[in-house]
Scaffold this motif. Sequence first.
Motif, mmCIF file in Angstrom:
data_model
loop_
_atom_site.group_PDB
_atom_site.id
_atom_site.type_symbol
_atom_site.label_atom_id
_atom_site.label_comp_id
_atom_site.label_asym_id
_atom_site.label_seq_id
_atom_site.Cartn_x
_atom_site.Cartn_y
_atom_site.Cartn_z
ATOM 1 N N SER A 120 0.726 -1.085 -0.139
ATOM 2 C CA SER A 120 0.021 -0.183 0.007
ATOM 3 C C SER A 120 0.703 1.202 0.109
ATOM 4 C CB SER A 120 -0.921 0.015 1.222
ATOM 5 O OG SER A 120 -0.126 0.004 2.260
ATOM 6 N N LEU A 121 1.878 1.138 0.678
ATOM 7 C CA LEU A 121 2.978 2.194 0.868
ATOM 8 C C LEU A 121 3.514 2.594 -0.835
ATOM 9 C CD1 LEU A 121 4.251 4.702 2.349
ATOM 10 C CD2 LEU A 121 5.967 2.922 2.895
ATOM 11 N N SER A 122 3.995 1.345 -1.117
ATOM 12 C CA SER A 122 4.524 1.715 -2.686
ATOM 13 C C SER A 122 3.553 2.217 -3.505
ATOM 14 C CB SER A 122 4.990 0.036 -3.128
ATOM 15 O OG SER A 122 5.283 -0.007 -4.495
ATOM 16 N N LEU A 123 2.021 1.630 -3.665
ATOM 17 C CA LEU A 123 0.960 2.276 -4.568
ATOM 18 C C LEU A 123 0.778 3.497 -4.319
ATOM 19 C CD1 LEU A 123 -1.376 -1.058 -4.333
ATOM 20 C CD2 LEU A 123 -0.090 -0.090 -6.090
ATOM 21 N N LEU A 124 0.621 3.856 -2.983
ATOM 22 C CA LEU A 124 0.490 5.429 -2.510
ATOM 23 C C LEU A 124 1.578 6.389 -2.971
ATOM 24 C CD1 LEU A 124 -1.684 7.107 -0.924
ATOM 25 C CD2 LEU A 124 -0.618 6.835 0.758
ATOM 26 N N MET A 125 2.773 5.890 -2.858
ATOM 27 C CA MET A 125 3.750 6.829 -3.160
ATOM 28 C C MET A 125 3.971 6.760 -4.894
ATOM 29 S SD MET A 125 6.755 5.929 -0.263
ATOM 30 C CE MET A 125 7.469 7.358 -0.531
ATOM 31 N N SER A 126 3.752 5.678 -5.545
ATOM 32 C CA SER A 126 3.888 5.922 -6.927
ATOM 33 C C SER A 126 2.783 6.522 -7.439
ATOM 34 C CB SER A 126 3.625 4.407 -7.472
ATOM 35 O OG SER A 126 2.550 3.757 -7.161
ATOM 36 N N SER A 127 1.522 6.752 -6.837
ATOM 37 C CA SER A 127 0.501 7.420 -7.200
ATOM 38 C C SER A 127 0.578 8.742 -7.007
ATOM 39 C CB SER A 127 -0.653 7.017 -6.635
ATOM 40 O OG SER A 127 -0.905 7.351 -5.400
ATOM 41 N N GLU A 128 1.499 9.283 -5.656
ATOM 42 C CA GLU A 128 1.712 10.504 -5.622
ATOM 43 C C GLU A 128 3.125 11.194 -6.671
ATOM 44 O OE1 GLU A 128 0.242 12.875 -3.651
ATOM 45 O OE2 GLU A 128 -1.425 11.294 -3.501
ATOM 46 N N GLY A 129 3.681 10.121 -7.117
ATOM 47 C CA GLY A 129 4.869 10.394 -8.006
ATOM 48 C C GLY A 129 6.308 10.562 -7.350
ATOM 49 N N PHE A 130 6.213 9.766 -6.024
ATOM 50 C CA PHE A 130 7.567 9.784 -5.150
ATOM 51 C C PHE A 130 8.382 8.928 -5.625
ATOM 52 C CE2 PHE A 130 4.513 11.988 -2.382
ATOM 53 C CZ PHE A 130 5.283 12.870 -2.160
ATOM 54 N N SER A 132 8.591 4.834 -7.942
ATOM 55 C CA SER A 132 7.766 4.043 -8.934
ATOM 56 C C SER A 132 7.761 2.738 -8.319
ATOM 57 C CB SER A 132 8.423 3.842 -10.202
ATOM 58 O OG SER A 132 9.687 3.247 -10.087
ATOM 59 N N ALA A 133 6.986 1.840 -8.675
ATOM 60 C CA ALA A 133 6.959 0.272 -8.136
ATOM 61 C C ALA A 133 8.254 -0.493 -8.099
ATOM 62 C CB ALA A 133 5.616 -0.231 -8.543
ATOM 63 N N ALA A 134 9.034 -0.138 -9.149
ATOM 64 C CA ALA A 134 10.127 -0.635 -9.633
ATOM 65 C C ALA A 134 11.170 -0.237 -8.461
ATOM 66 C CB ALA A 134 10.532 -0.496 -11.057
ATOM 67 N N ASP A 135 11.221 0.948 -8.177
ATOM 68 C CA ASP A 135 12.188 1.506 -7.199
ATOM 69 C C ASP A 135 12.164 0.876 -5.849
ATOM 70 O OD1 ASP A 135 13.277 2.932 -9.303
ATOM 71 O OD2 ASP A 135 12.103 4.627 -8.795
ATOM 72 N N MET A 136 11.041 0.380 -5.371
ATOM 73 C CA MET A 136 10.888 -0.108 -4.009
ATOM 74 C C MET A 136 11.703 -1.459 -3.933
ATOM 75 S SD MET A 136 8.782 1.819 -2.433
ATOM 76 C CE MET A 136 8.495 1.132 -1.046
ATOM 77 N N GLN A 166 -1.362 10.882 6.391
ATOM 78 C CA GLN A 166 -2.213 10.527 5.323
ATOM 79 C C GLN A 166 -1.629 9.034 5.021
ATOM 80 O OE1 GLN A 166 -2.112 13.013 2.014
ATOM 81 N NE2 GLN A 166 -3.463 14.405 2.862
ATOM 82 N N VAL A 167 -0.392 8.518 4.637
ATOM 83 C CA VAL A 167 0.202 7.361 4.800
ATOM 84 C C VAL A 167 -0.062 6.583 5.772
ATOM 85 C CG1 VAL A 167 2.327 6.231 4.373
ATOM 86 C CG2 VAL A 167 2.006 8.099 3.326
#
Length: 187
Positions: A120-130, A132-136, A166-167
Amino acid sequence: MGSVGRNRINTPCAACKLLRRRCTEDCTFLPYFPHSKAHDFAAVHRIFGASNVCKMLQEIPAHDRGDAAISIVYEAKARLKDPVYGCVALIASLQSQVFQLQSELNTALSEAMAIRAQQSLSLLMSSEGFLSAADMPKTDLDYHQPMQRDCTTQTPTSFAMPFFPQVIDSVQAITEVPPLPLPESWY
């Protein structure tokens, strides 16, 4: 001379057959130790004695006597297998298995919560542009390696403090697991 209210029955109960006495219709053992359960009564008689079992059954209310007879047979058979501990050894073994399985379940639930939180943190951060899922990081072994990302596209204001509550709220909402209900037999 006629009988005075005690009629003999054709097949004696297991208790009367073992004790070699006449079985009547009002025999205490007849409903709980029929002719087909001779081995059960033999175990009960060997461990507790027929007179003691008769006294126990007569002290119990009539509607509970069937369950009591089943329990007495179970305890007698357990005592024959394990004279020292009886059925307590089996109960202790089952309790240790329950504790072990609860521990394994708690471990699995905590691992599942950690995976959900990471996803969920990965999805939330990738949707905010911080990120990408590949960087996690994929596994625990990847945490010691530096993350590969383009830092020039992010501004310091994008990591502002209001983002973290929020996270945390979204991770807690996703990872909440309701407690497991206890079986009614444990109450």
